[in-house]
Design an enzyme around this catalytic site. Sequence first.
Site, short mmCIF file in Angstrom:
data_model
loop_
_atom_site.label_atom_id
_atom_site.label_comp_id
_atom_site.label_asym_id
_atom_site.label_seq_id
_atom_site.Cartn_x
_atom_site.Cartn_y
_atom_site.Cartn_z
N CYS A 115 71.95 29.56 53.75
CA CYS A 115 72.42 28.17 53.67
C CYS A 115 72.62 27.91 52.19
CB CYS A 115 71.41 27.19 54.26
SG CYS A 115 71.87 25.46 53.95
N CYS A 118 71.51 23.93 51.21
CA CYS A 118 70.09 23.57 51.13
C CYS A 118 69.26 24.65 51.81
CB CYS A 118 69.81 22.18 51.68
SG CYS A 118 70.53 21.84 53.30
N SER A 119 68.91 24.46 53.07
CA SER A 119 68.05 25.45 53.73
C SER A 119 68.15 25.32 55.24
CB SER A 119 66.61 25.25 53.29
OG SER A 119 66.25 23.89 53.47
N CYS A 120 69.33 24.98 55.75
CA CYS A 120 69.50 24.84 57.20
C CYS A 120 69.11 26.16 57.87
CB CYS A 120 70.95 24.49 57.54
SG CYS A 120 71.46 22.90 56.86
#
Lengths: 213, 113
Positions: A115, A118-120
């Site tokens: 991702c 961000c950090s999906c």
Amino acid sequence: MATFDSENAAHLHRELHSHLPSDPALRVKTLESLAIERGLVAPQTVDAWVEAYSEHIGPKRGAQVVARAWLDADFHARLLEDAAEAIKDLGFQGSATGHLKAVANTDRQHNMVVCTLCSCYPFSILGMSPSWYKSAEYRARAVREPRQVLSEFGVALADDVAVRVWDSTAELRYLVVPQRPAGTQGWSEEALAAIVTRNSMIGTQRDLPLEAS
Amino acid sequence: MFQPDDPLAPPQPVFDEPWQAQALALADSLVNAGHFSAQDWARTLGAALAAAEARGAADTLETYYLAVVDALERLSAQQAGISRQDMDQRRADWEAAYNRTPHGQPVKLEPSA
């Protein structure tokens, strides 16, 4: 002045014995208490979430999905077609997997997930993302130099294997279906699930060893 | 950094600090309850991470979760009706509660208002 000094001493004493939580802990506590007080979240929601994700939900669910796909060609086809729908077979529907896409590795293609924003991450079936997945370095380099990043994970890709990097978003998250290792004919779904690792489902591992990790 | 998990290593805790788990839990709960959208959350967290990187913050989990808290405060103010003023007041109330509570006893909030 004596009064000032004693007040000051008392203040210092309180400071020394203060067990104030850290700044970020206080900021989170502040938001949580306001959100609960205003009915934005139910009182036990946050605690239940933390308990579930810290202790119960790990990559095991994803591993079961992969094992089922290895054994059941019809499930495999439906998984690639519409993963969010297919995993309902295993009872894994959940908000974070509402838009889930499964991508299968082949002899000619390796899939890897990142991702960049961000950090999906599909945490309802893979649990919490590993710390490296959240790092700025991985988020930047996975798309720029995926083969180099893979080699740092210990994955040596032959030249004729293409790498496809999937960039997750809030709307769409990915699950890599690794290849079933040779020598697992006749294995049960449970035994197969035990050898599927988290990293293989993110695509930072390619070959699965036959010993359960 | 990019090492596969060592199967012989003892299992690591998922979070370094409880507040990290609570921040993520609160964000996910607010998204699930529809107070902000998953897209807005991703965008705001992405911006907070980019800002941390731009000011040279270390590429650590601590930095990541501080960005989560930044994003949570920003979106709560923008979309969930929790103003910065509300946050400041409540934070002061919590600090007062911690300071007046004897060690070992449960900390209870008694808002000044």
